[in-house]
Design a protein around this motif. Structure first.
Motif, PDB file in Angstrom:
ATOM      1  N   SER A  24       0.891  -1.539  -0.301  1.00  0.00           N
ATOM      2  CA  SER A  24       0.183   0.228  -0.217  1.00  0.00           C
ATOM      3  C   SER A  24       0.828   1.720   0.287  1.00  0.00           C
ATOM      4  O   SER A  24       2.237   1.207   0.814  1.00  0.00           O
ATOM      5  N   ASP A  42      -3.446   4.658  -0.375  1.00  0.00           N
ATOM      6  CA  ASP A  42      -3.516   3.841  -2.030  1.00  0.00           C
ATOM      7  C   ASP A  42      -4.708   5.210  -2.324  1.00  0.00           C
ATOM      8  O   ASP A  42      -5.861   4.695  -3.071  1.00  0.00           O
ATOM      9  N   HIS A  60      -6.500   4.378  -6.226  1.00  0.00           N
ATOM     10  CA  HIS A  60      -5.560   3.697  -7.127  1.00  0.00           C
ATOM     11  C   HIS A  60      -5.739   2.471  -7.788  1.00  0.00           C
ATOM     12  O   HIS A  60      -4.573   2.321  -8.494  1.00  0.00           O
ATOM     13  N   ARG A  61      -6.012   1.554  -6.990  1.00  0.00           N
ATOM     14  CA  ARG A  61      -5.994   0.224  -7.180  1.00  0.00           C
ATOM     15  C   ARG A  61      -6.802  -0.506  -6.200  1.00  0.00           C
ATOM     16  O   ARG A  61      -7.625  -0.427  -5.321  1.00  0.00           O
TER      17      ARG A  61
END
Length: 106
Positions: A24, A42, A60-61
């Motif tokens: 992370s 994230d 972001h993910r």
């Protein structure tokens, strides 16, 4: 809720999950409601001042699934249930009984 059939291997069902997740990343932003400087993981944030939380899809993910959780109990073993309320305390031993009668005096 549809349950996964027994014996089905999650990695075989979703090949993109076979690779381990990257670590992370600590990210920082400004709260959209009150302007407080906040940090998150994230790109997912929660403001401790006003309670604002951004949508999980803004991260972001992708979020890990339950079978990717390193703290998940082994297969076939359930987590112990936590009872509501404060944790139980050890019983306090009873005080020695007081005896009536003559005793040493002044």
């Amino acid at each position: 809720m549809t349950r996964r059939p027994l014996g089905a291997h999650p990695a075989a069902e979703r090949p993109e999950s076979a690779a381990p997740l990257p670590p992370s990343e600590l990210t920082e932003a400004e709260c959209r409601r009150c302007g407080t400087h906040i940090a998150g993981l994230d790109g997912r944030y929660a403001c401790g001042v006003c309670g604002w939380v951004n949508d999980h899809a803004e991260g972001h993910r992708r979020l890990p699934r339950a079978d990717e959780d390193p703290d998940r109990p082994p297969k076939g073993r359930l987590r112990s249930r936590q009872l509501p309320g404060p944790p139980p305390q050890a019983p306090v031993p009873a005080a020695a009984p007081v005896r009536a009668g003559p005793g040493p005096g002044p």
